[in-house]
Each structure stands twice: as C-alpha cells, then as structure tokens.
Design a protein around this motif. Structure first.
Motif, PDB file in Angstrom:
ATOM      1  N   MET A   1       0.844  -1.184   0.000  1.00 52.94           N
ATOM      2  CA  MET A   1       0.000   0.000   0.000  1.00 52.94           C
ATOM      3  C   MET A   1       0.885   1.242   0.000  1.00 52.94           C
ATOM      4  N   GLN A   2       0.573   2.162  -0.900  1.00 48.93           N
ATOM      5  CA  GLN A   2       1.376   3.371  -1.034  1.00 48.93           C
ATOM      6  C   GLN A   2       0.899   4.411  -0.022  1.00 48.93           C
ATOM      7  N   GLY A   3       1.871   5.077   0.640  1.00 48.88           N
ATOM      8  CA  GLY A   3       1.551   6.111   1.619  1.00 48.88           C
ATOM      9  C   GLY A   3       1.129   7.394   0.921  1.00 48.88           C
ATOM     10  N   THR A   4       0.697   8.362   1.721  1.00 49.95           N
ATOM     11  CA  THR A   4       0.255   9.637   1.157  1.00 49.95           C
ATOM     12  C   THR A   4       1.377  10.655   1.088  1.00 49.95           C
ATOM     13  N   GLY A   5       2.523  10.314   1.658  1.00 53.54           N
ATOM     14  CA  GLY A   5       3.654  11.240   1.642  1.00 53.54           C
ATOM     15  C   GLY A   5       4.425  11.148   0.334  1.00 53.54           C
ATOM     16  N   PRO A   6       5.395  12.033   0.176  1.00 53.28           N
ATOM     17  CA  PRO A   6       6.200  12.026  -1.041  1.00 53.28           C
ATOM     18  C   PRO A   6       7.019  10.740  -1.160  1.00 53.28           C
ATOM     19  N   ASP A   7       7.272  10.322  -2.405  1.00 53.91           N
ATOM     20  CA  ASP A   7       8.068   9.117  -2.606  1.00 53.91           C
ATOM     21  C   ASP A   7       9.555   9.424  -2.450  1.00 53.91           C
ATOM     22  N   GLU A   8      10.352   8.376  -2.504  1.00 51.54           N
ATOM     23  CA  GLU A   8      11.790   8.497  -2.256  1.00 51.54           C
ATOM     24  C   GLU A   8      12.473   9.432  -3.259  1.00 51.54           C
ATOM     25  N   GLU A   9      12.105   9.349  -4.526  1.00 57.98           N
ATOM     26  CA  GLU A   9      12.724  10.207  -5.550  1.00 57.98           C
ATOM     27  C   GLU A   9      12.378  11.671  -5.304  1.00 57.98           C
ATOM     28  N   PHE A  10      11.150  11.959  -4.926  1.00 58.20           N
ATOM     29  CA  PHE A  10      10.751  13.332  -4.614  1.00 58.20           C
ATOM     30  C   PHE A  10      11.580  13.870  -3.448  1.00 58.20           C
ATOM     31  N   VAL A  11      11.738  13.070  -2.417  1.00 58.91           N
ATOM     32  CA  VAL A  11      12.510  13.489  -1.245  1.00 58.91           C
ATOM     33  C   VAL A  11      13.955  13.756  -1.642  1.00 58.91           C
ATOM     34  N   ARG A  12      14.525  12.928  -2.514  1.00 55.38           N
ATOM     35  CA  ARG A  12      15.899  13.138  -2.975  1.00 55.38           C
ATOM     36  C   ARG A  12      16.012  14.461  -3.727  1.00 55.38           C
ATOM     37  N   LEU A  13      15.095  14.700  -4.675  1.00 53.65           N
ATOM     38  CA  LEU A  13      15.102  15.943  -5.449  1.00 53.65           C
ATOM     39  C   LEU A  13      14.895  17.149  -4.536  1.00 53.65           C
ATOM     40  N   PHE A  14      13.990  17.012  -3.594  1.00 57.29           N
ATOM     41  CA  PHE A  14      13.708  18.069  -2.622  1.00 57.29           C
ATOM     42  C   PHE A  14      14.975  18.412  -1.833  1.00 57.29           C
ATOM     43  N   THR A  15      15.659  17.393  -1.377  1.00 57.57           N
ATOM     44  CA  THR A  15      16.847  17.588  -0.546  1.00 57.57           C
ATOM     45  C   THR A  15      17.976  18.249  -1.324  1.00 57.57           C
ATOM     46  N   VAL A  16      18.252  17.763  -2.525  1.00 56.60           N
ATOM     47  CA  VAL A  16      19.378  18.321  -3.284  1.00 56.60           C
ATOM     48  C   VAL A  16      19.089  19.726  -3.797  1.00 56.60           C
ATOM     49  N   SER A  17      17.832  20.137  -3.827  1.00 61.89           N
ATOM     50  CA  SER A  17      17.494  21.474  -4.331  1.00 61.89           C
ATOM     51  C   SER A  17      17.548  22.560  -3.259  1.00 61.89           C
ATOM     52  N   GLN A  18      17.720  22.196  -2.000  1.00 58.22           N
ATOM     53  CA  GLN A  18      17.621  23.169  -0.913  1.00 58.22           C
ATOM     54  C   GLN A  18      18.616  24.319  -1.040  1.00 58.22           C
ATOM     55  N   ARG A  19      19.858  24.019  -1.326  1.00 55.99           N
ATOM     56  CA  ARG A  19      20.871  25.080  -1.428  1.00 55.99           C
ATOM     57  C   ARG A  19      20.540  26.038  -2.565  1.00 55.99           C
ATOM     58  N   ARG A  20      20.178  25.485  -3.716  1.00 53.26           N
ATOM     59  CA  ARG A  20      19.854  26.326  -4.866  1.00 53.26           C
ATOM     60  C   ARG A  20      18.607  27.160  -4.602  1.00 53.26           C
ATOM     61  N   LEU A  21      17.608  26.584  -3.958  1.00 51.87           N
ATOM     62  CA  LEU A  21      16.401  27.347  -3.624  1.00 51.87           C
ATOM     63  C   LEU A  21      16.729  28.483  -2.663  1.00 51.87           C
ATOM     64  N   TYR A  22      17.541  28.185  -1.672  1.00 49.06           N
ATOM     65  CA  TYR A  22      17.931  29.219  -0.711  1.00 49.06           C
ATOM     66  C   TYR A  22      18.646  30.366  -1.428  1.00 49.06           C
ATOM     67  N   LEU A  23      19.585  30.045  -2.303  1.00 47.13           N
ATOM     68  CA  LEU A  23      20.319  31.087  -3.018  1.00 47.13           C
ATOM     69  C   LEU A  23      19.401  31.872  -3.947  1.00 47.13           C
ATOM     70  N   LEU A  24      18.453  31.209  -4.568  1.00 47.39           N
ATOM     71  CA  LEU A  24      17.466  31.885  -5.412  1.00 47.39           C
ATOM     72  C   LEU A  24      16.684  32.891  -4.573  1.00 47.39           C
ATOM     73  N   ILE A  25      16.202  32.459  -3.439  1.00 47.28           N
ATOM     74  CA  ILE A  25      15.419  33.334  -2.560  1.00 47.28           C
ATOM     75  C   ILE A  25      16.295  34.476  -2.046  1.00 47.28           C
ATOM     76  N   LEU A  26      17.505  34.153  -1.635  1.00 42.14           N
ATOM     77  CA  LEU A  26      18.421  35.161  -1.103  1.00 42.14           C
ATOM     78  C   LEU A  26      18.717  36.247  -2.138  1.00 42.14           C
ATOM     79  N   SER A  27      18.676  35.902  -3.420  1.00 42.73           N
ATOM     80  CA  SER A  27      18.925  36.911  -4.459  1.00 42.73           C
ATOM     81  C   SER A  27      17.785  37.917  -4.566  1.00 42.73           C
TER      82      SER A  27
END
Length: 175
Positions: A1-27
């Motif tokens: 049964m699939q959970g309602t939370g994000p899947d493993e690939e989404f979590v990986r993409l989410f995690t690796v994007s944090q620095r770039r998102l922060y820098l985007l916002i900081l700009s």
C-alpha cells in the motif's frame, strides 16, 4: 500500500534542491533571515503540493516557481518597507536565477574541486580569510604577517583558483 507522503525520488530531489532554492530566494530579499523564513514557507508548500509534481520534469524549476510566489507573498506582507523593488523586477531576477542556477552550481563544484588541489597552506589561508566576520587586516594580525603580504598571497591564490575553475569548466564542456 502506497503512503500519502512524497516518494523516495521526490525526497531526494527536494533535498538536493535546498541550497539552490535558498540562493534563489536570497537573491530576491535583503537578509539571510528573510531568505531562511521564505525557504521554510516554500518547503511547506512544496511538500504539501508534492502530488502536483510530475516525475521526470525539472524539479528545481517547479520548486523555484513556488519559491518566487512565496517571495512575492512575503514582500506583500512587508509592503511598508522603504526600500522595495517592483514585483516585475523580483520576478525577472527569479527567472534569471533559475536560468543560471545550473551554471552557478557547475562553477561551485569546479571551485570546490580546485580548492582541493591547492597546497594546504593556501587552502587554509583562503578558508581563514572567508570565514564569517574576518577581514584581511585581522587575518594578517592573527598570522603575524604584514597586511600587504597577506593581500598579495590572497590575490595569487584567487588567480590560481580562477584559472583552475576556467580550465575545469572548459574540460567539462568538451566531455
């Protein structure tokens, strides 16, 4: 049964994007505290909308759109601030940052690689100089060296790093 939370690939993409998102916002905002607050808000929205992300598409571009909306919402709440850029300007900066983010990330990786190639003493000097709150003059005093000598060393190391980054990017572009 699939959970309602994000899947493993989404979590990986989410995690690796944090620095770039922060820098985007900081700009787009004047302080690191504001950028951190907006990143937290962005992350809440990104996670809440995880089912709307289409696997195989550009995660960073999708999350960056959400971040840009969060920046605009933040700015609307603070509309009384004296120094304020137009929403059109903020959106243009955000679009430019998204378009250039991969280039910036490649340059950051190249710089990291080049820092690893420096002599240990040169790498330590650069790290000490760019530690938060450290000036060149303070570093010279700490090292017991004339400030001019430290500035000359830093200039030489910066040139070495710039040349290395340029060569590294050129090699990566060919391969």
């Amino acid at each position: 049964m699939q959970g309602t939370g994000p899947d493993e690939e989404f979590v990986r993409l989410f995690t690796v994007s944090q620095r770039r998102l922060y820098l985007l916002i900081l700009s787009q905002v004047p302080s690191t505290e504001q950028a951190e607050e907006i990143l937290q808000n962005t992350n809440v929205v990104v996670l809440a909308k995880h089912t709307q992300f289409e696997a195989g598409t550009n995660f960073f571009a999708w999350a960056a759109r959400i971040a840009t909306y969060e920046v605009l919402k933040f700015r609307q709440k603070r509309h009384r601030d004296r120094l304020r850029f137009s929403d059109e300007f903020v959106q243009a900066v955000a679009q430019d940052a998204v378009e250039r983010s991969e280039d910036y990330e490649e340059r950051r990786r190249a710089l990291e690689e080049c820092l690893g190639k420096l002599r240990e003493s040169d790498r330590e000097l650069i790290q000490q100089r760019y530690a938060p709150g450290t000036s060149g003059k303070e570093l010279a005093e700490h090292l017991g060296r004339p400030a001019n000598s430290v500035y000359q060393s830093l200039g030489r190391i910066r040139r070495t790093l710039a040349e290395c980054v340029k060569r590294t990017l050129k090699v990566e572009a060919v391969t």
